[in-house]
Design a protein around this motif. Structure first.
Motif, PDB file in Angstrom:
ATOM      1  N   ASP A   7       0.859  -1.178   0.000  1.00  0.00           N
ATOM      2  CA  ASP A   7       0.000   0.000   0.000  1.00  0.00           C
ATOM      3  C   ASP A   7       0.906   1.243   0.000  1.00  0.00           C
ATOM      4  N   VAL A  40      -0.031  -1.230  -4.456  1.00  0.00           N
ATOM      5  CA  VAL A  40      -1.482  -1.457  -4.457  1.00  0.00           C
ATOM      6  C   VAL A  40      -2.105  -0.360  -3.592  1.00  0.00           C
ATOM      7  N   ASN A  65      -8.178   1.003  -5.233  1.00  0.00           N
ATOM      8  CA  ASN A  65      -8.597  -0.174  -4.455  1.00  0.00           C
ATOM      9  C   ASN A  65      -8.799  -1.425  -5.289  1.00  0.00           C
ATOM     10  N   GLY A  66      -8.209  -1.455  -6.486  1.00  0.00           N
ATOM     11  CA  GLY A  66      -8.325  -2.637  -7.331  1.00  0.00           C
ATOM     12  C   GLY A  66      -9.200  -2.454  -8.547  1.00  0.00           C
ATOM     13  N   SER A  69      -5.695  -1.662 -12.909  1.00  0.00           N
ATOM     14  CA  SER A  69      -4.325  -2.140 -12.759  1.00  0.00           C
ATOM     15  C   SER A  69      -3.532  -1.762 -13.999  1.00  0.00           C
ATOM     16  N   LYS A 212      -8.591  -4.805  -3.554  1.00  0.00           N
ATOM     17  CA  LYS A 212      -7.141  -4.932  -3.692  1.00  0.00           C
ATOM     18  C   LYS A 212      -6.714  -6.402  -3.790  1.00  0.00           C
ATOM     19  N   ASP A 239      -7.095  -2.287   2.769  1.00  0.00           N
ATOM     20  CA  ASP A 239      -6.025  -3.260   2.522  1.00  0.00           C
ATOM     21  C   ASP A 239      -6.400  -4.670   2.978  1.00  0.00           C
TER      22      ASP A 239
END
Length: 288
Positions: A7, A40, A65-66, A69, A212, A239
């Motif tokens: 993170d 991430v 947060n995902g 990417s 994530k 996370d």
């Protein structure tokens, strides 16, 4: 361990939003020994790239947060926007709960009016840290403008009118625990959204698949790496999924109590080069 995932805010970055020299050395040492590295974060791509680029780190980046990417060259690998109807429902609940809201999109970060942005962020900082001086708060707000390029619109209708806009994340700030809890309770059972948090009195809203942990798992799989061979490091509730799914989840010393209780491993704080400490400990344990 074959992959390290970190993170940014509260983890790899110190309170000045910088990567320390000790953290850089440890990351480079791991990479020199064949361990891959990925960031991430809840930040946007540009805001995530800035602090690591400053210290010469080049790596894949999982953002928002995902929800998105990117590979080393900045090519999009993952793209999971929220449903527009869900976005409107979330915003309405936040607005009714008097929470200030930001919208992370494929066209940048949006907020409703610069003066409103400054006013609400000032009041939020005074709630979060009553000891802050006006100068401290102004510096934090200025840092916010540096971290994220904010665009301003007058209202939600104007935002909604932007053609082909993809909204990946809503970030909302409450001024008190009552409104924070009320909005969370109103939306916690909404099927089209997952709710996390990256700090006191804030809520983050994403598509249910924009986590994530899921994004990290997908990236690791594309690298030919099993999640049991991944070490992840984080400090807050957004996370949680990647700390749970990684073979070695490491909580920062400054982590939220729930994260500290979740993780088998704990390192030093982000002000004490906790990332470097965790990496060195892992390298010794695995004789790397």
């Amino acid at each position: 361990m074959k992959l390290i995932a970190s993170d940014l805010d509260g983890t790899l970055l110190n309170e000045d939003s910088k990567v320390s020299a000790a953290n850089v050395r440890a990351i480079q040492k791991a990479m020199d020994r064949g361990v891959k590295f990925v960031v991430v974060t809840g930040r946007s791509y540009d805001a995530a790239k800035m602090p690591i680029q400053e210290v010469g780190i080049t790596c894949p980046i999982i953002t928002l947060n995902g929800a998105s990417s990117f590979d080393i060259e900045g090519n999009v690998l993952r793209d999971i926007p929220m449903d527009p109807a869900v976005c409107k429902k979330v915003y309405t609940a936040c607005h009714n709960g008097e929470m200030y809201t930001e919208f992370f999109t494929d066209k940048g970060l949006f907020s409703f009016g610069r003066d409103k942005f400054i006013d609400r962020m000032t009041r939020w900082w005074k709630t979060v840290n009553p000891d802050f001086t006006d100068e401290d708060i102004n510096q934090r707000i200025e840092q916010r403008f540096q971290d994220e390029s904010v665009q301003f619109v007058e209202d939600y209708d104007q935002l909604e009118a932007i053609k082909d806009l993809k909204i990946y994340k809503l970030l909302s700030f409450a001024e008190d625990e009552k409104s924070h809890k009320q909005v969370f309770n109103n939306l916690k059972d909404e099927a089209g959204v997952v709710i996390t948090s990256s700090g006191y009195l804030n809520l983050e809203f994403n598509h249910p698949e924009a986590k994530k942990g899921l994004a990290l798992q997908e990236l690791a799989k594309n690298m030919g790496i099993d999640m049991k061979d991944v070490m992840s490091m984080g400090d807050n509730l957004n996370d949680k999924s990647m700390l749970e799914m990684a073979g070695r989840g490491v909580a920062m010393g400054n982590a939220d109590p729930e994260i500290l209780n979740l993780c088998k491993y704990t390192t030093k704080t982000n002000e004490e080069d906790g990332v470097a400490f965790a990496i060195e400990e892992m390298l010794r344990e695995y004789n790397l």
